[in-house]
Design an enzyme around this catalytic site. Structure first.
Site, short mmCIF file in Angstrom:
data_model
loop_
_atom_site.label_atom_id
_atom_site.label_comp_id
_atom_site.label_asym_id
_atom_site.label_seq_id
_atom_site.Cartn_x
_atom_site.Cartn_y
_atom_site.Cartn_z
CE LYS A 34 -2.19 -1.19 3.79
NZ LYS A 34 -1.82 -2.58 3.98
CB THR A 35 3.58 2.40 2.23
OG1 THR A 35 2.82 2.28 3.43
CG2 THR A 35 4.48 3.62 2.33
CD GLU A 86 -0.35 3.02 3.48
OE1 GLU A 86 -0.11 2.09 4.27
OE2 GLU A 86 0.51 3.87 3.16
#
Length: 466
Positions: free
Chosen positions: A123-124, A167
């Site tokens: 995600k990051t 995110e």
């Protein structure tokens, strides 16, 4: 006094409990940039805390009821804040609104075109790729990321553009609060065992997230990952939702034709609308290349020209703690990795060994959470067997209390069973000396985990230089 434009009335003078956290600090920064009078507290001083002060925030060290200003309009908390926190208790006594971090972020995305990136892993990185690429193209997006790009406090920004990239965290189901125009699901695996008991619960949770996509919006989802394919089968026929799959699978809508390693970069070729498109990803590893393809699909869904976006994605050079080079001393490179789930650990180790053929890879691993270790300790140990040697620390508890019988020994035993060369080291302060005794010129040392193992990189470099 009315709140500044773009600030919900309850967050005109917010107080953040745990303001230095990755998610909390980003929201605080955006509010400060929008003109809110931000305050908060954190357990200790950090570069992130100082960055927030530089933006005008008042930050107290330590938690106490007196930290809560008399004119505070709301208290912002994350799921990690316990009910007995004195600032939270003081807020409840005063009848102040208590706002969960995800609700605060959702409020900031009002009147924007939100793009939410979800998944068990990546995600990051994917959110960061989009933030960098869209900024490179002059679209000036707002963004909130779970890690810093290039400096403390660079995890969030209030931009003048209409796109907001965020995110979306599934760990506590808080991603159910968002209503994105474009949702990205990178993968779906069982994790966060304190909140999810089974894959069925995970799939149900992701299905709720997808159900929050705005009518006429788009789901971008992996065609390669089994958990993602299962989710696709559940949601693909929903009215008002366009589903775009991406990956190496032959049936992917955005198909990856080739990922070619080029040292610490990769060259990626995709088939998009019947035409081949080749671009560079400036970080190593197949998983990062696939993250870039997900970012490409998401940007295209928002109307960004594919060729322009593909070129701009090459501007992304990494995010802190995602295979971040910390330095070199005595001919030994030290790299930091946030990987803490077996899938992430395996992906980062494979990327490093592929990018640095001929070098020994030494890992300093710190397990994160007792619940995760209980459920995935064997798989963690098996992942560590990909390294030439490893040092395993005690479990970093974060928000959890110890679980009887759950220790790093579970990981160590599994690693040894898989043929790994393992050293158990419960004393974190002893690690630099241990590593110095193991490392030789040409080696790579990888500090790995989601806890404070990241602090060891500079100390290992200092010991190697001495």
């Amino acid at each position: 006094m009315a709140p500044a434009p773009g600030i919900p009335a309850t967050m005109d003078r917010p107080h953040f409990v745990g303001i230095g956290g990755a998610g909390m600090s980003g929201i605080a920064k955006i509010l400060a940039q929008r003109g809110a009078r931000v305050a908060g507290s954190d357990a200790r001083e950090s570069a992130t805390v100082q960055a927030l002060r530089d933006f005008g925030a008042t930050v107290h060290i330590g938690h106490a009821a007196g930290n809560l200003a008399p004119d505070a309009t709301a208290v912002i908390v994350s799921s990690a804040i316990r009910e007995d926190n004195p600032e939270l208790a003081a807020a409840r006594e005063r009848g102040l609104p208590v706002v969960h971090r995800s609700d605060a972020l959702a409020a900031l995305m009002t009147d924007t075109r939100p793009l939410a990136v979800a998944g068990t892993h990546g995600k990051t990185t994917t959110t960061s790729m989009l933030a960098v690429a869209l900024s490179t193209l002059g679209l000036d997006p707002s963004y909130a990321i779970g890690g810093d790009l290039d400096a403390p406090g660079s995890n969030a920004r209030h931009g003048a553009g209409e796109i907001f990239v965020a995110e979306a965290d599934e760990s506590d189901r808080s991603f159910h609060r968002y209503a994105p125009e474009v949702a990205v699901v990178l993968n779906v695996e069982l994790d966060h065992h304190a909140n999810y008991a089974s894959m069925d619960e995970i799939h149900d949770s992701f299905e709720v997230f997808v159900g929050r996509v705005r009518r006429g919006g788009t789901l971008v989802i992996s065609a390669d990952h089994p958990g993602a394919r299962e989710l696709t089968s559940r949601v693909r026929d929903r009215d008002g939702l366009t589903t775009v799959t991406y990956g190496l699978a032959e049936d992917a809508d955005l198909r990856v034709l080739a990922i070619t390693p080029r040292g610490l970069t990769s060259e990626v070729t995709v088939l998009l609308d019947g035409r081949e498109l080749t671009f560079t990803v400036s970080v190593p590893g197949r998983h990062y290349a696939l993250n870039a393809v997900a970012a490409l699909a998401a940007g295209v869904a928002l109307g960004v020209p594919a060729a322009d976006l593909a070129t701009a994605l090459g501007s992304y050079t990494g995010v802190k703690r995602r295979l971040q080079l910390k330095g070199e001393a005595g001919g030994v490179q030290v790299i930091d990795s946030y990987a803490h789930h077996p899938t992430e650990m395996t992906a980062d180790l494979e990327a490093i060994t592929q990018a640095a053929v001929g070098s020994r890879v030494l890992v300093v691993f710190q397990p994160h959470l007792y619940s995760r270790t209980r459920e995935l300790g064997v798989e963690m140990g098996q992942a560590l067997a990909l390294a030439d040697a490893c040092v395993v620390l005690d479990i970093y508890p974060a928000r959890e209390d110890p679980i009887p019988g759950v220790t790093s020994a579970m990981i160590i035993d599994a690693a040894r069973d898989a043929g790994a060369d393992v050293t158990a080291e419960p004393d974190k302060d002893a690690v630099p000396e241990v590593v110095c005794g193991m490392a030789k010129p040409g080696d790579l040392v990888l500090t790995m985990g989601a806890g404070d193992v990241t602090e060891l990189g500079p100390r290992i470099l200092a010991r190697l230089e001495s």
